[in-house]
Design a protein around this motif. Structure first.
Motif, PDB file in Angstrom:
ATOM      1  N   VAL A  20       0.870  -1.177   0.000  1.00 50.95           N
ATOM      2  CA  VAL A  20       0.000   0.000   0.000  1.00 50.95           C
ATOM      3  C   VAL A  20       0.899   1.217   0.000  1.00 50.95           C
ATOM      4  CG1 VAL A  20      -1.746   1.272   1.329  1.00 50.95           C
ATOM      5  CG2 VAL A  20      -1.782  -1.242   1.291  1.00 50.95           C
ATOM      6  N   PHE A  21       0.586   2.195  -0.857  1.00 52.09           N
ATOM      7  CA  PHE A  21       1.402   3.411  -0.867  1.00 52.09           C
ATOM      8  C   PHE A  21       0.516   4.613  -1.124  1.00 52.09           C
ATOM      9  CE2 PHE A  21       1.360   2.151  -5.282  1.00 52.09           C
ATOM     10  CZ  PHE A  21       1.256   3.341  -5.976  1.00 52.09           C
ATOM     11  N   GLU A  22       0.992   5.738  -0.657  1.00 50.02           N
ATOM     12  CA  GLU A  22       0.299   7.002  -0.919  1.00 50.02           C
ATOM     13  C   GLU A  22       1.332   8.097  -1.095  1.00 50.02           C
ATOM     14  OE1 GLU A  22      -0.991   8.835   3.295  1.00 50.02           O
ATOM     15  OE2 GLU A  22      -1.810   6.815   2.956  1.00 50.02           O
ATOM     16  N   GLN A  23       1.036   8.972  -2.027  1.00 50.10           N
ATOM     17  CA  GLN A  23       1.926  10.098  -2.257  1.00 50.10           C
ATOM     18  C   GLN A  23       1.587  11.177  -1.243  1.00 50.10           C
ATOM     19  OE1 GLN A  23       2.327  10.951  -6.326  1.00 50.10           O
ATOM     20  NE2 GLN A  23       3.840  12.551  -6.013  1.00 50.10           N
ATOM     21  N   GLN A  24       2.591  11.680  -0.543  1.00 49.14           N
ATOM     22  CA  GLN A  24       2.363  12.678   0.498  1.00 49.14           C
ATOM     23  C   GLN A  24       2.868  14.051   0.111  1.00 49.14           C
ATOM     24  OE1 GLN A  24       3.968  10.741   4.101  1.00 49.14           O
ATOM     25  NE2 GLN A  24       1.809  10.574   4.650  1.00 49.14           N
ATOM     26  N   GLY A  25       3.433  14.167  -1.025  1.00 49.68           N
ATOM     27  CA  GLY A  25       3.962  15.442  -1.499  1.00 49.68           C
ATOM     28  C   GLY A  25       4.622  15.221  -2.839  1.00 49.68           C
ATOM     29  N   ALA A  26       5.144  16.286  -3.384  1.00 47.00           N
ATOM     30  CA  ALA A  26       5.755  16.192  -4.708  1.00 47.00           C
ATOM     31  C   ALA A  26       6.925  15.219  -4.739  1.00 47.00           C
ATOM     32  CB  ALA A  26       6.214  17.578  -5.159  1.00 47.00           C
ATOM     33  N   LYS A  32       3.451   1.108   2.878  1.00 45.20           N
ATOM     34  CA  LYS A  32       3.039   0.228   3.969  1.00 45.20           C
ATOM     35  C   LYS A  32       3.167  -1.217   3.505  1.00 45.20           C
ATOM     36  CE  LYS A  32      -0.299   3.549   5.746  1.00 45.20           C
ATOM     37  NZ  LYS A  32      -1.720   3.817   5.962  1.00 45.20           N
ATOM     38  N   PRO A  33       4.398  -1.742   3.544  1.00 44.45           N
ATOM     39  CA  PRO A  33       4.563  -3.155   3.182  1.00 44.45           C
ATOM     40  C   PRO A  33       4.235  -4.036   4.379  1.00 44.45           C
ATOM     41  CG  PRO A  33       6.684  -2.219   3.735  1.00 44.45           C
ATOM     42  CD  PRO A  33       5.674  -1.094   3.832  1.00 44.45           C
ATOM     43  N   ARG A  34       4.072  -5.314   4.138  1.00 39.66           N
ATOM     44  CA  ARG A  34       3.994  -6.262   5.237  1.00 39.66           C
ATOM     45  C   ARG A  34       5.371  -6.321   5.881  1.00 39.66           C
ATOM     46  NH1 ARG A  34       0.553 -11.274   2.676  1.00 39.66           N
ATOM     47  NH2 ARG A  34      -1.446 -10.180   2.659  1.00 39.66           N
ATOM     48  N   THR A  40      12.955  -7.234   1.382  1.00 42.05           N
ATOM     49  CA  THR A  40      12.873  -7.393  -0.070  1.00 42.05           C
ATOM     50  C   THR A  40      12.582  -6.051  -0.732  1.00 42.05           C
ATOM     51  OG1 THR A  40      12.099  -9.671   0.181  1.00 42.05           O
ATOM     52  CG2 THR A  40      11.672  -8.592  -1.943  1.00 42.05           C
ATOM     53  N   LEU A  41      11.652  -5.305  -0.170  1.00 40.03           N
ATOM     54  CA  LEU A  41      11.330  -3.983  -0.716  1.00 40.03           C
ATOM     55  C   LEU A  41      12.555  -3.072  -0.694  1.00 40.03           C
ATOM     56  CD1 LEU A  41       9.303  -1.830  -1.730  1.00 40.03           C
ATOM     57  CD2 LEU A  41       8.825  -1.329   0.681  1.00 40.03           C
ATOM     58  N   VAL A  83      11.237   8.050   0.475  1.00 42.92           N
ATOM     59  CA  VAL A  83      10.265   6.998   0.761  1.00 42.92           C
ATOM     60  C   VAL A  83      10.333   6.713   2.244  1.00 42.92           C
ATOM     61  CG1 VAL A  83       9.867   4.516   0.532  1.00 42.92           C
ATOM     62  CG2 VAL A  83      10.204   5.897  -1.500  1.00 42.92           C
ATOM     63  N   SER A  84       9.177   6.666   2.880  1.00 43.17           N
ATOM     64  CA  SER A  84       9.066   6.254   4.276  1.00 43.17           C
ATOM     65  C   SER A  84       8.264   4.966   4.296  1.00 43.17           C
ATOM     66  CB  SER A  84       8.374   7.331   5.114  1.00 43.17           C
ATOM     67  OG  SER A  84       9.146   8.503   5.138  1.00 43.17           O
ATOM     68  N   ALA A  85       8.921   3.860   4.641  1.00 46.57           N
ATOM     69  CA  ALA A  85       8.268   2.559   4.687  1.00 46.57           C
ATOM     70  C   ALA A  85       7.896   2.263   6.136  1.00 46.57           C
ATOM     71  CB  ALA A  85       9.187   1.484   4.126  1.00 46.57           C
ATOM     72  N   HIS A  86       6.600   2.101   6.406  1.00 46.07           N
ATOM     73  CA  HIS A  86       6.064   1.891   7.750  1.00 46.07           C
ATOM     74  C   HIS A  86       5.659   0.429   7.921  1.00 46.07           C
ATOM     75  CE1 HIS A  86       5.258   6.287   8.573  1.00 46.07           C
ATOM     76  NE2 HIS A  86       5.519   6.282   7.282  1.00 46.07           N
ATOM     77  N   ILE A  87       6.226  -0.212   8.949  1.00 45.89           N
ATOM     78  CA  ILE A  87       5.809  -1.575   9.280  1.00 45.89           C
ATOM     79  C   ILE A  87       5.431  -1.623  10.760  1.00 45.89           C
ATOM     80  CG2 ILE A  87       7.244  -2.646   7.495  1.00 45.89           C
ATOM     81  CD1 ILE A  87       9.119  -3.535   9.861  1.00 45.89           C
ATOM     82  N   TYR A  88       4.662  -2.647  11.114  1.00 43.15           N
ATOM     83  CA  TYR A  88       4.245  -2.851  12.503  1.00 43.15           C
ATOM     84  C   TYR A  88       4.688  -4.233  12.944  1.00 43.15           C
ATOM     85  CZ  TYR A  88       1.447   1.273  11.717  1.00 43.15           C
ATOM     86  OH  TYR A  88       1.041   2.561  11.424  1.00 43.15           O
ATOM     87  N   ILE A  89       5.270  -4.273  14.157  1.00 43.64           N
ATOM     88  CA  ILE A  89       5.669  -5.557  14.731  1.00 43.64           C
ATOM     89  C   ILE A  89       5.067  -5.654  16.132  1.00 43.64           C
ATOM     90  CG2 ILE A  89       7.804  -5.680  13.385  1.00 43.64           C
ATOM     91  CD1 ILE A  89       9.309  -4.928  16.023  1.00 43.64           C
ATOM     92  N   PRO A  90       4.775  -6.861  16.597  1.00 39.56           N
ATOM     93  CA  PRO A  90       4.227  -7.003  17.955  1.00 39.56           C
ATOM     94  C   PRO A  90       5.270  -6.629  19.009  1.00 39.56           C
ATOM     95  CG  PRO A  90       4.367  -9.146  16.839  1.00 39.56           C
ATOM     96  CD  PRO A  90       4.878  -8.118  15.891  1.00 39.56           C
ATOM     97  N   LYS A  91       4.796  -6.018  20.090  1.00 37.65           N
ATOM     98  CA  LYS A  91       5.707  -5.662  21.189  1.00 37.65           C
ATOM     99  C   LYS A  91       6.328  -6.901  21.815  1.00 37.65           C
ATOM    100  CE  LYS A  91       4.454  -1.315  23.259  1.00 37.65           C
ATOM    101  NZ  LYS A  91       3.774  -0.717  24.398  1.00 37.65           N
TER     102      LYS A  91
END
Length: 177
Positions: A20-26, A32-34, A40-41, A83-91
């Motif tokens: 999932v990606f979104e452009q946030q500016g020019a 938002k990869p898994r 890999t990304l 590019v800012s790649a955001h991932i979530y991991i369990p605490k």
């Protein structure tokens, strides 16, 4: 960069299912990869799109979801885009794979995140403390950490009343209560 992605990014993104990606500016994209797909990304972005500069890795403690958000900020000098790649991991267990083998500067950021949040990066070359070398408390950037509780458990309170202050107070100055 316009609202249309450069061909090189289109090519990379096609190889990443569920990205999932979104452009946030020019010149800024949020990805938002898994979590398991991030290395890999990063390899694809570095090798094919010229994202050679890892600017930072940051961490956010989300207590309501019991997760950490790791954000990898990378820059391409070829297409002048961040590019800012955001991932979530369990605490719990709070482990993730190091990207040191992809970006050498990751070692510093991973070490800092380990020290401040407690996230352990498998394969990182050094997870030893470098700022809080004598710290024996919990990771201080966790939202559950109470600095007041830590101070009260760790230090003994004592009245501070040096002679020079007593002299000032005798003349009507000093601490006002």
């Amino acid at each position: 960069m316009s609202t249309q992605l450069p061909d090189v990014l289109e090519s990379v993104f096609q190889e990443m299912p569920h990205l999932v990606f979104e452009q946030q500016g020019a010149r800024r994209l949020r990805l938002k990869p898994r979590a398991e797909a991030l290395p890999t990304l990063l390899e694809l972005l570095k090798g094919r799109a010229g994202y050679l500069h890892l600017s930072a890795i940051s961490c956010v403690d989300w207590p309501t979801t019991d997760e950490f958000e790791l954000v990898y900020h990378i820059w391409s000098y070829e297409i002048n885009t961040l590019v800012s790649a955001h991932i979530y991991i369990p605490k719990k267990p709070g482990h993730y794979v190091s990207v040191y083998d992809i970006y050498t500067p990751a070692a510093f950021f991973e070490r800092d995140i380990h020290e401040m949040f407690g996230v352990y990066f498998e394969g990182s070359p050094n997870m030893a403390p470098f700022i809080l070398t004598e710290w024996d408390g919990p990771p201080p950037m966790l939202k559950s950490f109470s600095s007041l509780d830590y101070v009260e458990k760790t230090f003994k309170w004592q009245d501070y009343s040096p002679e020079w202050l007593k002299e000032i107070e005798a003349k009507g100055g000093g601490i006002v209560e």
